[in-house]
Design a protein around this motif. Structure first.
Motif, PDB file in Angstrom:
ATOM      1  N   PHE A  95     -23.000   1.618   6.256  1.00 30.42           N
ATOM      2  CA  PHE A  95     -22.652   1.454   7.792  1.00 30.42           C
ATOM      3  C   PHE A  95     -23.945   2.096   8.318  1.00 30.42           C
ATOM      4  O   PHE A  95     -24.734   3.188   7.781  1.00 30.42           O
ATOM      5  CB  PHE A  95     -21.674   2.770   8.159  1.00 30.42           C
ATOM      6  CG  PHE A  95     -20.164   2.433   7.678  1.00 30.42           C
ATOM      7  CD1 PHE A  95     -19.694   1.530   8.589  1.00 30.42           C
ATOM      8  CD2 PHE A  95     -19.547   3.142   6.673  1.00 30.42           C
ATOM      9  CE1 PHE A  95     -18.175   1.475   8.285  1.00 30.42           C
ATOM     10  CE2 PHE A  95     -18.141   2.726   6.517  1.00 30.42           C
ATOM     11  CZ  PHE A  95     -17.648   2.172   7.143  1.00 30.42           C
ATOM     12  N   ILE A  96     -24.525   1.773   9.642  1.00 31.81           N
ATOM     13  CA  ILE A  96     -25.770   2.132  10.221  1.00 31.81           C
ATOM     14  C   ILE A  96     -25.322   2.702  11.593  1.00 31.81           C
ATOM     15  O   ILE A  96     -24.655   1.904  12.394  1.00 31.81           O
ATOM     16  CB  ILE A  96     -26.689   1.164  10.263  1.00 31.81           C
ATOM     17  CG1 ILE A  96     -27.152   0.534   8.939  1.00 31.81           C
ATOM     18  CG2 ILE A  96     -27.911   1.690  11.099  1.00 31.81           C
ATOM     19  CD1 ILE A  96     -26.317  -0.548   8.300  1.00 31.81           C
ATOM     20  N   CYS A  97     -25.449   3.937  11.801  1.00 35.15           N
ATOM     21  CA  CYS A  97     -25.240   4.290  13.250  1.00 35.15           C
ATOM     22  C   CYS A  97     -26.288   3.906  14.203  1.00 35.15           C
ATOM     23  O   CYS A  97     -27.555   4.241  13.931  1.00 35.15           O
ATOM     24  CB  CYS A  97     -25.252   5.849  13.306  1.00 35.15           C
ATOM     25  SG  CYS A  97     -24.826   6.657  14.940  1.00 35.15           S
ATOM     26  N   THR A  98     -26.090   3.403  15.303  1.00 33.18           N
ATOM     27  CA  THR A  98     -26.944   2.896  16.480  1.00 33.18           C
ATOM     28  C   THR A  98     -27.310   4.076  17.211  1.00 33.18           C
ATOM     29  O   THR A  98     -28.257   3.801  17.953  1.00 33.18           O
ATOM     30  CB  THR A  98     -26.431   1.708  17.069  1.00 33.18           C
ATOM     31  OG1 THR A  98     -24.997   2.043  17.834  1.00 33.18           O
ATOM     32  CG2 THR A  98     -26.211   0.691  16.210  1.00 33.18           C
ATOM     33  N   GLY A  99     -26.847   4.953  17.140  1.00 37.99           N
ATOM     34  CA  GLY A  99     -26.976   6.322  17.938  1.00 37.99           C
ATOM     35  C   GLY A  99     -27.988   7.165  17.277  1.00 37.99           C
ATOM     36  O   GLY A  99     -29.157   7.299  18.092  1.00 37.99           O
ATOM     37  N   CYS A 100     -28.064   7.854  16.162  1.00 36.65           N
ATOM     38  CA  CYS A 100     -29.010   8.627  15.385  1.00 36.65           C
ATOM     39  C   CYS A 100     -29.696   7.777  14.264  1.00 36.65           C
ATOM     40  O   CYS A 100     -30.430   8.394  13.676  1.00 36.65           O
ATOM     41  CB  CYS A 100     -28.190   9.820  14.936  1.00 36.65           C
ATOM     42  SG  CYS A 100     -27.057   9.465  13.712  1.00 36.65           S
ATOM     43  N   GLY A 101     -29.124   6.475  13.951  1.00 36.65           N
ATOM     44  CA  GLY A 101     -29.760   6.094  12.832  1.00 36.65           C
ATOM     45  C   GLY A 101     -29.334   6.523  11.234  1.00 36.65           C
ATOM     46  O   GLY A 101     -29.929   5.924  10.323  1.00 36.65           O
ATOM     47  N   LYS A 102     -28.536   7.242  11.367  1.00 38.28           N
ATOM     48  CA  LYS A 102     -27.868   7.674  10.150  1.00 38.28           C
ATOM     49  C   LYS A 102     -27.176   6.549   9.303  1.00 38.28           C
ATOM     50  O   LYS A 102     -26.939   5.304   9.919  1.00 38.28           O
ATOM     51  CB  LYS A 102     -26.385   8.542  10.151  1.00 38.28           C
ATOM     52  CG  LYS A 102     -25.887   8.949   9.117  1.00 38.28           C
ATOM     53  CD  LYS A 102     -24.604   9.786   9.389  1.00 38.28           C
ATOM     54  CE  LYS A 102     -23.840  10.081   8.098  1.00 38.28           C
ATOM     55  NZ  LYS A 102     -22.679  10.924   8.236  1.00 38.28           N
ATOM     56  N   VAL A 103     -27.549   6.414   7.681  1.00 35.64           N
ATOM     57  CA  VAL A 103     -26.933   5.252   6.963  1.00 35.64           C
ATOM     58  C   VAL A 103     -26.107   5.857   5.965  1.00 35.64           C
ATOM     59  O   VAL A 103     -26.273   6.788   5.582  1.00 35.64           O
ATOM     60  CB  VAL A 103     -28.025   4.692   6.223  1.00 35.64           C
ATOM     61  CG1 VAL A 103     -27.750   3.607   5.395  1.00 35.64           C
ATOM     62  CG2 VAL A 103     -29.274   4.029   7.065  1.00 35.64           C
ATOM     63  N   GLU A 104     -24.945   5.181   6.022  1.00 33.62           N
ATOM     64  CA  GLU A 104     -23.852   5.949   5.048  1.00 33.62           C
ATOM     65  C   GLU A 104     -23.521   4.600   4.314  1.00 33.62           C
ATOM     66  O   GLU A 104     -23.117   3.543   4.679  1.00 33.62           O
ATOM     67  CB  GLU A 104     -22.559   6.415   5.840  1.00 33.62           C
ATOM     68  CG  GLU A 104     -21.550   7.060   4.935  1.00 33.62           C
ATOM     69  CD  GLU A 104     -20.557   7.685   5.819  1.00 33.62           C
ATOM     70  OE1 GLU A 104     -19.483   7.484   5.397  1.00 33.62           O
ATOM     71  OE2 GLU A 104     -20.873   8.390   6.761  1.00 33.62           O
ATOM     72  N   GLU A 105     -23.332   4.982   3.015  1.00 31.83           N
ATOM     73  CA  GLU A 105     -23.048   3.839   1.820  1.00 31.83           C
ATOM     74  C   GLU A 105     -21.742   3.983   1.757  1.00 31.83           C
ATOM     75  O   GLU A 105     -20.908   5.181   1.813  1.00 31.83           O
ATOM     76  CB  GLU A 105     -23.655   4.154   0.565  1.00 31.83           C
ATOM     77  CG  GLU A 105     -25.204   4.167   0.585  1.00 31.83           C
ATOM     78  CD  GLU A 105     -26.109   4.577  -0.532  1.00 31.83           C
ATOM     79  OE1 GLU A 105     -25.157   4.857  -1.448  1.00 31.83           O
ATOM     80  OE2 GLU A 105     -27.052   4.345  -0.504  1.00 31.83           O
ATOM     81  N   PHE A 106     -20.945   2.792   1.276  1.00 29.89           N
ATOM     82  CA  PHE A 106     -19.488   2.931   0.969  1.00 29.89           C
ATOM     83  C   PHE A 106     -19.303   1.353   0.158  1.00 29.89           C
ATOM     84  O   PHE A 106     -20.066   0.509   0.018  1.00 29.89           O
ATOM     85  CB  PHE A 106     -18.556   2.562   2.151  1.00 29.89           C
ATOM     86  CG  PHE A 106     -18.529   1.284   2.915  1.00 29.89           C
ATOM     87  CD1 PHE A 106     -17.709   0.394   2.612  1.00 29.89           C
ATOM     88  CD2 PHE A 106     -19.778   0.978   3.856  1.00 29.89           C
ATOM     89  CE1 PHE A 106     -17.671  -0.805   3.422  1.00 29.89           C
ATOM     90  CE2 PHE A 106     -19.560  -0.236   4.541  1.00 29.89           C
ATOM     91  CZ  PHE A 106     -18.663  -1.088   4.262  1.00 29.89           C
ATOM     92  N   CYS A 137     -21.535   6.739  14.434  1.00 30.97           N
ATOM     93  CA  CYS A 137     -21.021   7.552  13.614  1.00 30.97           C
ATOM     94  C   CYS A 137     -20.062   8.776  13.876  1.00 30.97           C
ATOM     95  O   CYS A 137     -20.233   8.889  15.340  1.00 30.97           O
ATOM     96  CB  CYS A 137     -22.212   8.559  12.804  1.00 30.97           C
ATOM     97  SG  CYS A 137     -22.988   9.813  13.646  1.00 30.97           S
ATOM     98  N   ALA A 138     -19.455   9.434  13.091  1.00 35.07           N
ATOM     99  CA  ALA A 138     -18.121  10.399  13.927  1.00 35.07           C
ATOM    100  C   ALA A 138     -18.829  11.406  14.916  1.00 35.07           C
ATOM    101  O   ALA A 138     -18.464  11.422  15.955  1.00 35.07           O
ATOM    102  CB  ALA A 138     -17.599  11.073  12.917  1.00 35.07           C
ATOM    103  N   LYS A 139     -20.034  11.763  14.496  1.00 30.93           N
ATOM    104  CA  LYS A 139     -20.804  12.698  15.414  1.00 30.93           C
ATOM    105  C   LYS A 139     -21.110  12.179  16.542  1.00 30.93           C
ATOM    106  O   LYS A 139     -20.881  12.757  17.879  1.00 30.93           O
ATOM    107  CB  LYS A 139     -22.246  13.422  14.586  1.00 30.93           C
ATOM    108  CG  LYS A 139     -22.696  14.525  15.312  1.00 30.93           C
ATOM    109  CD  LYS A 139     -23.754  14.909  14.429  1.00 30.93           C
ATOM    110  CE  LYS A 139     -24.622  16.227  15.123  1.00 30.93           C
ATOM    111  NZ  LYS A 139     -25.679  16.883  14.270  1.00 30.93           N
ATOM    112  N   CYS A 140     -21.940  10.935  16.708  1.00 30.53           N
ATOM    113  CA  CYS A 140     -22.381  10.407  17.972  1.00 30.53           C
ATOM    114  C   CYS A 140     -21.003   9.752  18.711  1.00 30.53           C
ATOM    115  O   CYS A 140     -21.299   9.811  19.950  1.00 30.53           O
ATOM    116  CB  CYS A 140     -23.181   8.972  17.639  1.00 30.53           C
ATOM    117  SG  CYS A 140     -24.834   9.617  16.835  1.00 30.53           S
ATOM    118  N   ALA A 141     -20.102   9.311  17.935  1.00 38.54           N
ATOM    119  CA  ALA A 141     -18.923   8.844  18.912  1.00 38.54           C
ATOM    120  C   ALA A 141     -18.151   9.903  19.449  1.00 38.54           C
ATOM    121  O   ALA A 141     -17.973   9.611  20.558  1.00 38.54           O
ATOM    122  CB  ALA A 141     -17.982   8.140  17.747  1.00 38.54           C
TER     123      ALA A 141
END
Length: 144
Positions: A95-106, A137-141
């Motif tokens: 998952f890549i957040c288009t807001g903050c750039g966070k990358v989360e693996e799953f 991501c949840a934080k940006c959403a």
């Protein structure tokens, strides 16, 4: 010589790469970084902070060598910028957040099985794949 340094020398030798100082240092950065996905610029920044004289061109060269040797995996996130991570032999998607750039693996067994079924139905033999989902991501959403 530390145990990690000794095992890194052995790991490099097993891939056919000589254990040069730049290679050892860059491998150590990936092993010790809290951030799992690093760009060449991220690696270079760490080297600068440590007052290393390893140049950006060397960083790019070593990252390419590590990718070819199977030590690192490369993905293209964030508008095509290459991002590297240690190849630990376990497939995962991102998952890549288009807001903050966070990358989360799953990893999801059902998604993997479904992809294989669709490939089989269409006569394809899949050797590898990469899936990246872009969104917030949840934080940006929550901030929207």
């Amino acid at each position: 010589m530390s145990r990690t340094m000794t095992s890194n020398i052995e790991e490099l030798k097993s891939t056919g790469l000589k254990a040069t100082l730049p290679r050892l240092k860059i491998l150590e950065i990936f092993q010790q970084s809290k951030q799992r996905h690093l760009t060449a610029e991220d690696v270079f920044r760490v080297l600068l902070e440590e007052r290393s004289d390893i140049g950006l061109a060397t960083v790019y060269r070593v990252l390419t060598q590590f990718e070819q040797a199977g030590i690192l995996m490369r993905s293209n996130f964030d508008g095509g910028k290459a991002v590297y991570e240690l190849d630990e032999g376990q497939h995962h998607d991102h998952f890549i957040c288009t807001g903050c750039g966070k990358v989360e693996e799953f990893f999801d067994h059902e998604i993997e099985a479904r992809q294989q079924l669709i490939a089989k139905q269409r006569g394809w033999q899949v050797h590898d794949h990469a899936m990246s989902l872009y969104g917030l991501c949840a934080k940006c959403a929550a901030g929207h």
